[in-house]
Write a protein that holds these residues in place. Sequence first.
Motif, PDB file in Angstrom:
ATOM      1  N   THR A  14       2.371  15.302  -0.537  1.00 46.51           N
ATOM      2  CA  THR A  14       3.400  15.317  -1.681  1.00 46.51           C
ATOM      3  C   THR A  14       4.890  15.899  -1.332  1.00 46.51           C
ATOM      4  O   THR A  14       4.965  16.300  -0.439  1.00 46.51           O
ATOM      5  N   PHE A  15       5.686  15.402  -2.069  1.00 45.63           N
ATOM      6  CA  PHE A  15       7.155  15.692  -1.973  1.00 45.63           C
ATOM      7  C   PHE A  15       7.575  16.655  -3.252  1.00 45.63           C
ATOM      8  O   PHE A  15       7.093  16.271  -4.089  1.00 45.63           O
ATOM      9  N   ALA A  16       8.119  17.870  -2.941  1.00 49.54           N
ATOM     10  CA  ALA A  16       8.763  18.556  -4.120  1.00 49.54           C
ATOM     11  C   ALA A  16      10.000  18.049  -4.491  1.00 49.54           C
ATOM     12  O   ALA A  16      10.995  17.934  -3.773  1.00 49.54           O
ATOM     13  N   ARG A  23       3.403  13.047  -5.812  1.00 49.20           N
ATOM     14  CA  ARG A  23       2.259  12.894  -4.953  1.00 49.20           C
ATOM     15  C   ARG A  23       2.303  11.405  -4.374  1.00 49.20           C
ATOM     16  O   ARG A  23       1.731  10.384  -4.958  1.00 49.20           O
ATOM     17  N   VAL A  24       2.746  11.347  -3.065  1.00 50.27           N
ATOM     18  CA  VAL A  24       3.028  10.149  -2.481  1.00 50.27           C
ATOM     19  C   VAL A  24       1.675   9.391  -1.965  1.00 50.27           C
ATOM     20  O   VAL A  24       1.471   8.128  -2.156  1.00 50.27           O
ATOM     21  N   LEU A  25       1.030  10.147  -1.269  1.00 50.84           N
ATOM     22  CA  LEU A  25      -0.350   9.702  -0.832  1.00 50.84           C
ATOM     23  C   LEU A  25      -1.357  10.502  -1.359  1.00 50.84           C
ATOM     24  O   LEU A  25      -1.273  11.800  -1.258  1.00 50.84           O
ATOM     25  N   SER A  44       8.568  -0.924  -3.143  1.00 49.69           N
ATOM     26  CA  SER A  44       9.359   0.131  -2.376  1.00 49.69           C
ATOM     27  C   SER A  44       9.126   1.335  -3.057  1.00 49.69           C
ATOM     28  O   SER A  44       8.877   1.554  -4.250  1.00 49.69           O
ATOM     29  N   GLY A  45       9.133   2.580  -2.314  1.00 48.23           N
ATOM     30  CA  GLY A  45       8.836   3.832  -2.926  1.00 48.23           C
ATOM     31  C   GLY A  45       7.371   4.225  -2.818  1.00 48.23           C
ATOM     32  O   GLY A  45       6.932   5.426  -3.540  1.00 48.23           O
ATOM     33  N   SER A  46       6.498   3.295  -2.357  1.00 47.54           N
ATOM     34  CA  SER A  46       5.172   3.465  -2.742  1.00 47.54           C
ATOM     35  C   SER A  46       4.534   4.483  -1.648  1.00 47.54           C
ATOM     36  O   SER A  46       3.393   4.797  -1.704  1.00 47.54           O
ATOM     37  N   GLY A  47       5.442   4.552  -0.746  1.00 48.00           N
ATOM     38  CA  GLY A  47       4.768   5.571   0.645  1.00 48.00           C
ATOM     39  C   GLY A  47       4.333   5.137   1.758  1.00 48.00           C
ATOM     40  O   GLY A  47       3.753   5.676   2.545  1.00 48.00           O
ATOM     41  N   LYS A  48       4.659   3.719   2.183  1.00 49.65           N
ATOM     42  CA  LYS A  48       4.217   3.259   3.455  1.00 49.65           C
ATOM     43  C   LYS A  48       4.854   3.823   4.430  1.00 49.65           C
ATOM     44  O   LYS A  48       4.193   4.037   5.525  1.00 49.65           O
ATOM     45  N   SER A  49       6.087   3.941   4.456  1.00 52.34           N
ATOM     46  CA  SER A  49       6.768   4.771   5.585  1.00 52.34           C
ATOM     47  C   SER A  49       6.275   6.094   5.653  1.00 52.34           C
ATOM     48  O   SER A  49       5.915   6.522   6.823  1.00 52.34           O
ATOM     49  N   THR A  50       6.060   6.732   4.714  1.00 56.74           N
ATOM     50  CA  THR A  50       5.665   8.115   4.719  1.00 56.74           C
ATOM     51  C   THR A  50       4.092   8.283   5.508  1.00 56.74           C
ATOM     52  O   THR A  50       3.889   9.113   6.283  1.00 56.74           O
ATOM     53  N   LEU A  51       3.411   7.130   5.407  1.00 56.79           N
ATOM     54  CA  LEU A  51       2.054   7.082   6.035  1.00 56.79           C
ATOM     55  C   LEU A  51       2.102   6.915   7.522  1.00 56.79           C
ATOM     56  O   LEU A  51       1.760   7.599   8.172  1.00 56.79           O
ATOM     57  N   THR A 200       4.893  -4.470   5.929  1.00 53.08           N
ATOM     58  CA  THR A 200       5.757  -5.338   5.309  1.00 53.08           C
ATOM     59  C   THR A 200       5.967  -5.687   3.959  1.00 53.08           C
ATOM     60  O   THR A 200       5.089  -5.219   3.275  1.00 53.08           O
ATOM     61  N   HIS A 201       7.145  -6.234   3.564  1.00 55.80           N
ATOM     62  CA  HIS A 201       7.230  -6.760   2.080  1.00 55.80           C
ATOM     63  C   HIS A 201       6.701  -8.033   1.712  1.00 55.80           C
ATOM     64  O   HIS A 201       6.346  -8.461   0.797  1.00 55.80           O
ATOM     65  N   SER A 202       6.486  -8.956   2.940  1.00 56.22           N
ATOM     66  CA  SER A 202       6.244 -10.293   2.933  1.00 56.22           C
ATOM     67  C   SER A 202       5.009 -10.658   2.877  1.00 56.22           C
ATOM     68  O   SER A 202       4.154 -10.353   4.159  1.00 56.22           O
TER      69      SER A 202
HETATM   70  N1  LIG Z   1      12.020  13.882   2.304  1.00 56.86           N
HETATM   71  C1  LIG Z   1      11.705  13.302   0.970  1.00 56.86           C
HETATM   72  N2  LIG Z   1      11.788  14.366  -0.186  1.00 56.86           N
HETATM   73  C2  LIG Z   1      11.445  14.009  -1.403  1.00 56.86           C
HETATM   74  N3  LIG Z   1      11.054  12.782  -1.489  1.00 56.86           N
HETATM   75  C3  LIG Z   1      10.795  11.823  -0.590  1.00 56.86           C
HETATM   76  C4  LIG Z   1      11.075  12.111   0.776  1.00 56.86           C
HETATM   77  N4  LIG Z   1      10.867  11.175   1.671  1.00 56.86           N
HETATM   78  C5  LIG Z   1      10.437  10.168   0.975  1.00 56.86           C
HETATM   79  N5  LIG Z   1      10.326  10.617  -0.332  1.00 56.86           N
HETATM   80  C6  LIG Z   1       9.607   9.986  -1.578  1.00 56.86           C
HETATM   81  O1  LIG Z   1       8.516   9.423  -1.333  1.00 56.86           O
HETATM   82  C7  LIG Z   1       8.186   8.266  -1.870  1.00 56.86           C
HETATM   83  C8  LIG Z   1       7.706   7.156  -0.579  1.00 56.86           C
HETATM   84  O2  LIG Z   1       8.809   7.021   0.502  1.00 56.86           O
HETATM   85  P1  LIG Z   1       8.771   5.997   1.363  1.00 56.86           P
HETATM   86  O3  LIG Z   1       9.910   6.001   2.259  1.00 56.86           O
HETATM   87  O4  LIG Z   1       7.209   6.301   2.123  1.00 56.86           O
HETATM   88  O5  LIG Z   1       8.617   4.674   0.802  1.00 56.86           O
HETATM   89  P2  LIG Z   1       8.328   2.883   1.272  1.00 56.86           P
HETATM   90  O6  LIG Z   1       6.907   2.694   0.661  1.00 56.86           O
HETATM   91  O7  LIG Z   1       8.344   3.071   2.758  1.00 56.86           O
HETATM   92  O8  LIG Z   1       9.549   2.161   0.584  1.00 56.86           O
HETATM   93  P3  LIG Z   1      10.364   1.078   0.985  1.00 56.86           P
HETATM   94  O9  LIG Z   1       9.424  -0.099   0.890  1.00 56.86           O
HETATM   95  O10 LIG Z   1      11.437   1.123   0.360  1.00 56.86           O
HETATM   96  O11 LIG Z   1      10.706   1.521   2.434  1.00 56.86           O
HETATM   97  C9  LIG Z   1       9.991   7.625  -2.246  1.00 56.86           C
HETATM   98  O12 LIG Z   1       9.603   7.904  -3.625  1.00 56.86           O
HETATM   99  C10 LIG Z   1      10.442   8.490  -1.800  1.00 56.86           C
HETATM  100  O13 LIG Z   1      11.517   8.899  -2.557  1.00 56.86           O
END
Ligand SMILES: Nc1ncnc2c1ncn2[C@@H]1O[C@H](COP(=O)(O)OP(=O)(O)OP(=O)(O)O)[C@@H](O)[C@H]1O
Lengths: 223, 801
Positions: A14-16, A23-25, A44-51, A200-202
């Motif tokens: 989660t991110f505050a 709740r990203v994941l 975009s913004g679904s949390g892929k990079s975060t994972l 990937t998006h593709s």
């Molecule tokens: N450090 C942070 N603090 C608060 N929110 C964050 C932080 N890092 C990411 N987020 C939020 O978490 C969510 C997921 O981000 P993430 O970068 O994982 O998305 P993504 O799926 O990789 O998107 P993209 O396809 O655009 O790269 C987003 O809504 C982003 O705003």
Amino acid sequence: MPQPALTVAHLVKTFATGEGVLRVLDDVSLQLDAGQSLALTGESGSGKSTLLHICAGLEPADSGQVHVAGQAVTGASDSARAALRRGAVGLIFQQFNLIPSLTVGGNLAFQARLAGRHDPAQVSALAHRLGLEALLTRYPEQLSGGQQQRVAVGRCLAARPALVLADEPTGNLDEATGDAVLDLLLEVAADAGAALLLVTHSPRLAARCGARIHLRAGRLEAP
Amino acid sequence: MTRAALGALFGHWRRSPLQLVMLLAGLALATALWSGVQALNSEARSAYARAASLLGEAELARLEATAGGGVALEDFAALRRAGWQVSPVLEGRAELGGQRVTVLGIDPLSAPPQGAAGTALAVADPVAFLRAPWLGFAHPQTVSELSDPGFEILPSAAVPVGTVMVDIGLAQTLLGGLARPDRLLIHPDQPATLPPLSEIAPGLQRIDPGAEDDLAALTGSFHLNLTAFGLLSFAVGLFIVHSAVGLAFEQRRTMLRTLRALGLPLRRLVGLMAAELLVLALLAGLVGLALGYAVAAALLPDVAASLRGLYGAPVPGTLRFDPLWALAGLGMALGGALLAGGQSLWQMWRMPVLAPAQPRAWAVASARTLRWQGAAAVALAGVALALALTGEGLVAGFILLGALLLSAALAVPPVLAGIVALAGRGARGPLAQWVWADARQQLPRLQLALMALMLALAANIGVSTMVGSFRATFIGWLDQRLVAEAYVTARDEAEAAALRAFLKPRVEAILPVWRAEATVAGHPALVYGTRDHASYRDHWPLLAAGADPWDRLAEGRGVLVNEQLARRADLWPGAEVDLPAAGRFQVVGVYSDYGNPRGQVMLGLDQFVQAYPDAPRLQHALRLPVAEVPALLAEVQDRFAIPSTLMSDQASAKALSLTIFERTFAVTRALNVLTLSVAALALFATLATLSGMRLVQLAPLWALGLTRRRLAVLDAARTLALAALTALLALPVGVLLAQVLLAVINVQAFGWRLPLMLFPGDWARLIGWALLASAAAALLPALRLARSAPGDLLRGFSAER
Ligand SMILES: Nc1ncnc2c1ncn2[C@@H]1O[C@H](COP(=O)(O)OP(=O)(O)OP(=O)(O)O)[C@@H](O)[C@H]1O
Ligand SMILES: [Mg+2]
């Protein structure tokens, strides 16, 4: 039975934010065996990079476990996670993130040398396969985007990681160049027996991986 | 449009306040050191002017003996008889009440009304001023410093600091019996018809007011030294400004491009940036002025004390505010800011709209810059060498100094790049190789700070080596020179004869200190009659000598001259010199005579007495066991009632000389510390402003498996290594600088040359301090990196760079 290259179990992140807790994941689990490739898609913004970042030990998780090649990532100390990244994980980003002060040759060998697995013959074979032989003495800023990403791929694979994590590695490249780089990545990773998690998006690129999953509202689902 | 653009421009400073603070601090410090030194200089100059106004000498013409040696009594009497309205003045340095003071003897009855002396005299009984038990006047500050001068001294603000104004009769006694006034002041209103000077007193010459006096010439070099120091500090401060402005420009490059793409005309944009710079400069300049005033006020007591001690220059220890000085200081701040920011503005002026947003290709650009810097350094070193071989005069000396320092500063980046490249080639592990390669790439961004560090360190090493050499030489020299254990001066010839008879059985030797003023080879000098004695043969510090100098001096076949006179008139052993009234002599030796601005000649005692029969024979140096000195002096005082001011022992004479020099050195040391602090601040400013960009550069390494702590340690180590290399480079430059100061500047400014001595202990301490300062400068960015949140580093993977 060999260990899986990556296991993710009940991961929560989660991110505050200003508007409350995001709740990203939300209870994400997956497994990836050596030699397999898995495409991860999602809006975009679904949390892929975060994972990906959590898998690489770059970011802490709220709960759940991540193991890379049998070693725990979550809950490990900062230096243990750094050691894991040096030895078992290869990272490729959309931004190429080469080290500007080293030549192409230096960049290619860098991670392998950090991991203590430097094999000059293997590096030059990689350079040959990636078409970088003529560029070895250049500096990153003197390369095109496609060339830079090929160096990043080479740098990652020269270290022979168990797990390759690639976050939109072709996002900054045109379609033809992107396809070429991805082909190389899949091919070389498979040859090395490394597991590959590709964001990937593709859909077209995703289709070339062994399996696909989709991230929506913090949960994994079939595409 | 302008307001929107201003908002965007200023937003940068709001987001990087540290950078703003550094820019302001750099400029404020530069202005402070420069204007502080200027305040000291102008305070001293105005004090000289006030001193000249005491007797109205700024407006009055005067008469002096053409041959030097003071005005003869007959000439004075002849002038008065012929109707000339003149007033005698006798001025000299003497030890009084434990201080060295200027004794100014005047004749209150004939003194011209122009001067401020009258105001002082008006408050006291004129008769008391004219005869025993005597009355004198001095500045309140001086009165408080004198302990038991032997007669009453009243405070008067009209008298310059460090001067005691007395009747000319008392002055003659205090100055050891040199009977003649040294000048006659000419009243502005004279009788209608006057016989011409050439008829009455052909030995005198008329000197009009405004001619540059001795004091100005002597103190000029001291002020020039201070100015050079101020300029160096200013330059070091500008390095900070330059790097801060350059970085701000670099970081705003993308935004500037966007602003232009959005339609803001280039002219307007450059104008706005220039205006922004000027506003910041004005702010920093005001702070700098306040700081400079504080620096000057803190240093003035020491500066004043050394000017008084060295030259008898009347400088008080308190500072006044001068608006003209403030304006000049602000001007320097504005000019400096434009100079330091000019390059960035010029770059911006020529930048095409679609210039790449990425920072320019450092590797390519820096290779060209390195070549250019190397060539300039070599060229400047050539200029310095040529000047060292052929240059003459103080100005050439300072140009030599400047060329040397600039050449060394320019050599820093190419030399460091070379060393770093070599080290990289020798490095084994991947990390070590990366550290060196990275250091090489960071060099262009760090080079200005390193150059500033180098300049400050070299100046420090140079000055401390000079001061150390000076002190060591001076102390050794004092031991040799002040070989006599005590000095006694009689008040008249009869007393002197009685004194000699009294002392003869009580001491090991009586060495006369009898002297006469004379013009030698065109320079004013003092001729001393010298007895043949082992005290001289064994101790006198000879710099150059022919064969048997002491024998030939004793036989009347040669003279010794001091270094000042030898250099001025080119009188080295073997040369011949005419002494007025004594004849032609061969120079048989040259001796060192530090701290004395005038020329000196030592002549055999017999020849002296023959040639200068009128010279007073009042002062004597005595040889006796040290333990017996106090008893003997007490006995002399009981028997002859000679005032304590006319007697001194070796220890107090030496202590007095040493304190004067210590205070001079205290000023230099304080300026040294300030310059070094500015350089450390420059390094800190650069590292702190760079640390933001640094995070982005280090993120990939973190992703590759290096901990933040490890990266922070490596980063700090890299900075320390560069600083250490710079310090090592500064060492030879500093020694070279000391050599120039000792062998060129000192000779030109003061007339003596000092041997170079090396003080490795001092250097080690200095370099230690520099490394400590660099470590402190590297600490904050390193901590910032070690404590950075993963999010800050992760941003590096998505942000456009
Ligand atoms: N450090 C942070 N603090 C608060 N929110 C964050 C932080 N890092 C990411 N987020 C939020 O978490 C969510 C997921 O981000 P993430 O970068 O994982 O998305 P993504 O799926 O990789 O998107 P993209 O396809 O655009 O790269 C987003 O809504 C982003 O705003
Ligand atoms: Mg992403």
